[in-house]
Scaffold this active site. Structure first.
Site, PDB file in Angstrom:
ATOM      1  N   ARG A 162       0.848  -1.194   0.000  1.00 19.04           N
ATOM      2  CA  ARG A 162       0.000   0.000   0.000  1.00 19.04           C
ATOM      3  C   ARG A 162       0.886   1.247   0.000  1.00 19.04           C
ATOM      4  O   ARG A 162       2.015   1.232   0.480  1.00 19.04           O
ATOM      5  CB  ARG A 162      -0.900   0.011   1.224  1.00 19.04           C
ATOM      6  CG  ARG A 162      -1.789  -1.224   1.365  1.00 19.04           C
ATOM      7  CD  ARG A 162      -2.560  -1.193   2.682  1.00 19.04           C
ATOM      8  NE  ARG A 162      -3.453  -2.348   2.829  1.00 19.04           N
ATOM      9  CZ  ARG A 162      -3.116  -3.493   3.429  1.00 19.04           C
ATOM     10  NH1 ARG A 162      -1.894  -3.636   3.947  1.00 19.04           N
ATOM     11  NH2 ARG A 162      -3.980  -4.490   3.526  1.00 19.04           N
ATOM     12  N   LYS A 186      -1.724  -2.935   8.084  1.00 16.83           N
ATOM     13  CA  LYS A 186      -2.890  -2.590   8.880  1.00 16.83           C
ATOM     14  C   LYS A 186      -2.871  -3.339  10.199  1.00 16.83           C
ATOM     15  O   LYS A 186      -2.452  -4.497  10.266  1.00 16.83           O
ATOM     16  CB  LYS A 186      -4.175  -2.925   8.111  1.00 16.83           C
ATOM     17  CG  LYS A 186      -4.430  -2.009   6.925  1.00 16.83           C
ATOM     18  CD  LYS A 186      -5.776  -2.298   6.294  1.00 16.83           C
ATOM     19  CE  LYS A 186      -6.089  -1.312   5.177  1.00 16.83           C
ATOM     20  NZ  LYS A 186      -7.408  -1.566   4.563  1.00 16.83           N
ATOM     21  N   HIS A 257      -2.985   2.275  -5.585  1.00 16.92           N
ATOM     22  CA  HIS A 257      -3.776   1.067  -5.331  1.00 16.92           C
ATOM     23  C   HIS A 257      -3.980   0.293  -6.629  1.00 16.92           C
ATOM     24  O   HIS A 257      -4.087  -0.938  -6.611  1.00 16.92           O
ATOM     25  CB  HIS A 257      -5.116   1.433  -4.699  1.00 16.92           C
ATOM     26  CG  HIS A 257      -5.594   0.418  -3.707  1.00 16.92           C
ATOM     27  ND1 HIS A 257      -4.898   0.122  -2.543  1.00 16.92           N
ATOM     28  CD2 HIS A 257      -6.675  -0.399  -3.703  1.00 16.92           C
ATOM     29  CE1 HIS A 257      -5.538  -0.821  -1.877  1.00 16.92           C
ATOM     30  NE2 HIS A 257      -6.616  -1.158  -2.561  1.00 16.92           N
ATOM     31  N   ARG A 260      -1.043  -1.808  -7.054  1.00 16.32           N
ATOM     32  CA  ARG A 260      -1.182  -2.954  -6.134  1.00 16.32           C
ATOM     33  C   ARG A 260      -2.107  -4.002  -6.747  1.00 16.32           C
ATOM     34  O   ARG A 260      -1.788  -5.195  -6.760  1.00 16.32           O
ATOM     35  CB  ARG A 260      -1.729  -2.441  -4.812  1.00 16.32           C
ATOM     36  CG  ARG A 260      -2.047  -3.491  -3.747  1.00 16.32           C
ATOM     37  CD  ARG A 260      -2.422  -2.757  -2.466  1.00 16.32           C
ATOM     38  NE  ARG A 260      -3.119  -3.573  -1.493  1.00 16.32           N
ATOM     39  CZ  ARG A 260      -2.526  -4.349  -0.587  1.00 16.32           C
ATOM     40  NH1 ARG A 260      -1.199  -4.446  -0.572  1.00 16.32           N
ATOM     41  NH2 ARG A 260      -3.228  -5.035   0.297  1.00 16.32           N
ATOM     42  N   HIS A 283      -3.349  -9.266   3.445  1.00 16.94           N
ATOM     43  CA  HIS A 283      -4.779  -9.351   3.707  1.00 16.94           C
ATOM     44  C   HIS A 283      -5.031 -10.245   4.916  1.00 16.94           C
ATOM     45  O   HIS A 283      -4.464 -11.334   5.024  1.00 16.94           O
ATOM     46  CB  HIS A 283      -5.521  -9.946   2.504  1.00 16.94           C
ATOM     47  CG  HIS A 283      -5.657  -8.995   1.362  1.00 16.94           C
ATOM     48  ND1 HIS A 283      -5.912  -9.416   0.068  1.00 16.94           N
ATOM     49  CD2 HIS A 283      -5.585  -7.646   1.297  1.00 16.94           C
ATOM     50  CE1 HIS A 283      -5.983  -8.359  -0.725  1.00 16.94           C
ATOM     51  NE2 HIS A 283      -5.785  -7.279   0.000  1.00 16.94           N
ATOM     52  N   TYR A 292      -9.171 -10.879  -6.825  1.00 15.26           N
ATOM     53  CA  TYR A 292      -8.217 -10.929  -7.933  1.00 15.26           C
ATOM     54  C   TYR A 292      -8.448 -12.146  -8.814  1.00 15.26           C
ATOM     55  O   TYR A 292      -8.093 -12.133  -9.990  1.00 15.26           O
ATOM     56  CB  TYR A 292      -6.783 -10.900  -7.388  1.00 15.26           C
ATOM     57  CG  TYR A 292      -6.514  -9.611  -6.661  1.00 15.26           C
ATOM     58  CD1 TYR A 292      -6.397  -8.411  -7.362  1.00 15.26           C
ATOM     59  CD2 TYR A 292      -6.439  -9.571  -5.283  1.00 15.26           C
ATOM     60  CE1 TYR A 292      -6.196  -7.221  -6.694  1.00 15.26           C
ATOM     61  CE2 TYR A 292      -6.233  -8.380  -4.613  1.00 15.26           C
ATOM     62  CZ  TYR A 292      -6.115  -7.213  -5.327  1.00 15.26           C
ATOM     63  OH  TYR A 292      -5.938  -6.031  -4.664  1.00 15.26           O
TER      64      TYR A 292
END
Length: 311
Positions: A162, A186, A257, A260, A283, A292
């Site tokens: 990110r 995150k 993004h 990404r 993730h 994806y």
């Protein structure tokens, strides 16, 4: 928080304002969320409580399922998308769950709140030749800012990280011997992400000829620097990507993004398994990564429609 949201917060009845302050503190201290995420949750809570106050509620004990539903319905009537409505419902459930845990309410009224599922739109991605053209457009720069921009593009595409993770990198987060980045994602979860030879060359050029020219006493350990020597701002990184993509004929308008998304799609199309891509992207859930697979299937369908004699 916008001025309008700040005004709405300031106008809340004292009991509602106090509950909101407690919720915000809990988000910051207990869940270790990013400032951006906390701001989003709090903003939604402000407007939920503003709606409650306009219905005559003065305390969180007045918050019931009918108030939650009417708040979401009001948003839909004003043009809120399914995705926005789903996000607001999730924020409302987070708030009511905290009210119950903190003892402010006897029950969690949000448990019975049903929201529409957001449509999962396929992200725009670059084709492999477009990605190559974007990266090559920044190659060959000699001035410090050009060397930095080339590295921004190479690292974003090579690693799929990110933009917030990119600008947060320190020099010591780069393991040049093993070509790995130590990334803080995150929830402050750390992961190691590999990068390839082109990114390595861009990194060497930046560290030898770029960063020393921009570094100042305020640079600290930051890997990427702005023109004034401070840590690179995410907005500047986004501008770098948009500028490079805009100069590539036929490429969709994507930002960091989008790079990404492109990296994940190209890695999957190259034969990587979904679990590995999940680890690469950081993730928490495999379900997030599965979008994806839809991208690659859609591309397969397009090729089939164009090339198969019985399509």
């Amino acid at each position: 928080m916008t001025a309008r949201t700040a005004d709405a917060r300031a106008a809340l009845p004292p009991a509602l304002a106090a509950a909101l302050a407690g919720y915000e503190q809990a988000l910051r201290e207990e869940r270790d969320l990013s400032a951006h995420t906390v701001r989003g949750y709090v903003t939604d809570a402000v407007w939920l409580l503003d709606h409650l106050a306009r219905r005559g509620g003065s305390g969180v004990g007045d918050l019931d399922l009918a108030a939650l539903r009417s708040w979401l319905a009001q948003g839909r009537a004003r043009g809120a998308s399914r995705a926005t409505t789903a996000r607001r419902a999730a924020a409302a459930r987070s708030f009511t769950a905290w009210l119950r845990r903190s003892g402010a309410t006897a029950e969690d009224v949000g448990l019975r709140l049903v929201s529409p599922k957001a449509h999962r739109t396929l992200p725009d991605v670059l084709a492999p030749d477009q990605a190559r053209a974007v990266l090559e457009s920044a190659a060959g720069a000699d001035e410090p800012v050009g060397l930095r921009d080339a590295l921004v593009l190479e690292l974003l595409y090579a690693s799929g990280i990110r933009v917030s993770e990119l600008v947060g990198l320190d020099v010591d987060d780069v393991d040049r011997g093993r070509r790995l980045l130590r990334v803080l994602g995150k929830g402050r979860k750390e992961r190691s992400v590999p990068y390839g030879a082109p990114a390595e060359r861009a990194l060497d050029a930046w560290l030898v000829r770029g960063r020393p020219a921009l570094a100042t006493a305020e640079s600290g350990p930051a890997l990427l620097l702005g023109r004034r020597g401070r840590r690179l701002d995410a907005r500047e990184a986004r501008r770098t990507v948009h500028t490079a993509v805009a100069a590539t004929p036929g490429a969709p308008d994507v930002g960091p993004h989008g790079l990404r998304h492109s990296a994940a799609t190209h890695v999957l199309e190259g034969g990587a398994d979904l679990r590995s891509v999940q680890e690469l992207l950081g993730h928490a859930s495999l379900a997030t990564t599965q979008i994806y697979t839809h991208v690659t299937v859609e591309r397969l369908r397009a090729v089939h429609a164009q090339a198969h004699p019985r399509a």
